[in-house]
Design a protein around this motif. Structure first.
Motif, short mmCIF file in Angstrom:
data_model
loop_
_atom_site.label_atom_id
_atom_site.label_comp_id
_atom_site.label_asym_id
_atom_site.label_seq_id
_atom_site.Cartn_x
_atom_site.Cartn_y
_atom_site.Cartn_z
N LYS A 148 0.86 -1.73 -0.30
CA LYS A 148 -0.22 0.21 0.04
C LYS A 148 0.51 1.21 -0.06
N ASP A 149 2.01 1.09 0.86
CA ASP A 149 1.89 2.76 1.02
C ASP A 149 3.87 3.31 0.01
N HIS A 150 3.63 1.72 -0.29
CA HIS A 150 4.89 1.18 -2.22
C HIS A 150 3.95 1.73 -3.53
#
Ligand code: ASP
Ligand code: MG
Length: 406
Positions: free
Chosen positions: A327-329
């Motif tokens: 998700k963050d990536h």
């Protein structure tokens, strides 16, 4: 004289009595001078039972060992079917997938057929044997037993028919053909005499569970003459899958309504609108051998997109887990999973030359007060996602609106 491959599904070999009925039918074909190759599934319920056994002893089973267990159901039915045929004075011989030399890749539980060695079986056929071949299984290059995915016996049958150049591949099941939709949902659903290969592909992939999708793909690739018919009827024409390109004007615009309750919807919200995003989302999912079906990327807003797709319900948790890790990536805001959905599709080659099918579909559903959450189309189908609880009403109203009962 022709060469016929007959595939019998689980309900058709559910017990010794049903197996005797299969043997009677095979003998009738042999008596008419045909060469017959039989492909069988496990007795109905057997593969599920084996899956349960596996789960009872190991929650994260080694796929190699699972396939060793899962493939046994078909070993029972090939032996019994061969014995039943022999009891009628007809020469018969059983073959496991490995004995035939059905070579697959090593993707256990969803292996793909790479090659079928026909030397042994052809010799036996020439010597007057009925061959009884285990569906759903093969072996990889190392000789490990593999299975082809649930419902895989259909694919075995079609692949054998293609490899042997059979005149027809008959799929015997517990329904007497392909219907305009599931008669359990619409009581006046009608049996189709024929359906084009393209439509069948859509009907099968969209969850009309009569045939495994891969078997239809295989049939199309090798132009195998495929017929679906009931093993509970003495004679019946079933439904034949045709390959003609041209659609006749008077043919119906819509051939059927397929639906599927097995899919779940995944939405990745607010991801940056830039090249490579779709690949970044779907790549890791494909690597885990998770099949993705409908894929929709919404129109961007503020440089952000929403990305929606469907996976099998059983793979929803795993999919969410993969996406949460990325998700963050990805720069995504939220990942949403929804398993209370159903997919419904109108299918018909006649759509190619008719306008207004979609608007009629949407009008019908709006009159029923059914909300559509996702839409996708191709030349010969319109698919939608709706709430699972509205599925029956949606199918019934569309079946009527498009006169499929006539
Ligand atoms: N026995 C396997 C299954 O239940 C394969 C098949 O029936 O086609 O999925
Ligand atoms: Mg089946």
């Amino acid at each position: 004289m022709s060469l016929i491959v007959q595939k019998y599904g689980g309900t058709s070999v559910a017990n010794p009595e049903r197996i005797n009925a299969v043997a009677d039918r095979v003998k009738r074909f042999v008596d008419k001078g045909h060469k017959v190759v039989v492909v069988v599934s496990a007795m109905s319920g057997e593969t599920n039972k084996l899956l349960q056994f596996i789960n009872d002893v190991n929650k994260k089973p080694d796929p190699r060992e699972s396939d060793v267990v899962l493939s046994t159901g078909e070993q029972v039915t090939i032996g019994l079917t061969a014995l039943a045929i022999q009891a009628r004075g007809v020469k018969a011989k059983s073959y496991t997938g490995a004995q035939v030399k059905i070579l697959t890749d090593n993707a256990h539980s969803k292996a793909r057929i790479i090659n079928i060695g026909t030397e042994n079986i052809r010799k036996d056929l020439d010597n007057g044997y009925v061959l009884v071949i285990a569906g759903f299984q093969g072996a990889d290059e190392q000789g490990n037993i593999t299975t082809l995915g649930r419902g895989g016996s259909d694919t075995t049958a079609v692949a054998i028919a293609a490899a042997l150049g059979a005149d027809e591949c008959q799929i015997y099941t517990d329904v007497n053909g392909i219907y305009t939709t599931d008669p359990r949902v619409v009581s006046n659903a009608r049996k189709l005499k024929s359906i084009t290969f393209e439509e069948m592909l859509e009907m099968a992939s969209l969850g009309s569970k009569v045939l495994q999708i891969r078997s239809v793909e295989f049939a199309g690739k090798y132009k195998v003459n495929l017929r679906v018919l009931s093993s509970f009827e003495e004679d019946g024409e079933g439904t034949i899958i045709t390959y003609e390109e041209s659609h006749k004007m008077e043919d119906p615009i819509i051939s059927g309504i397929a639906f599927n309750r097995d899919e779940a919807k995944v939405t990745v919200e607010s991801i940056p609108d830039k090249p490579g995003i779709a690949y970044q989302i779907l790549g890791p999912i494909a690597e885990q051998n998770i099949d993705v079906d409908m894929i929709i990327q919404n129109i961007g807003h503020d440089g952000l997109n929403d990305f929606t797709f469907t996976v099998n319900k059983t793979e929803l948790d795993k999919t969410i887990e993969i996406l949460e890790k990325m998700k963050d990536h990805l720069g995504a805001k939220t990942i949403i999973g929804d398993s209370n959905i159903a997919k419904l599709s109108l299918v018909g080659v006649g759509m190619k030359s008719h306008v207004g099918v979609a608007s009629k579909m949407f009008r019908t559903l709006s009159e029923e007060g059914i909300n559509i959450s996702t839409i996708s189309t191709s030349e010969i189908k319109i698919s939608i996602l709706i709430e699972e609880k509205s599925l029956d009403a949606a199918v019934q109203s569309l079946h009527k609106a498009f006169n499929l009962d006539q």
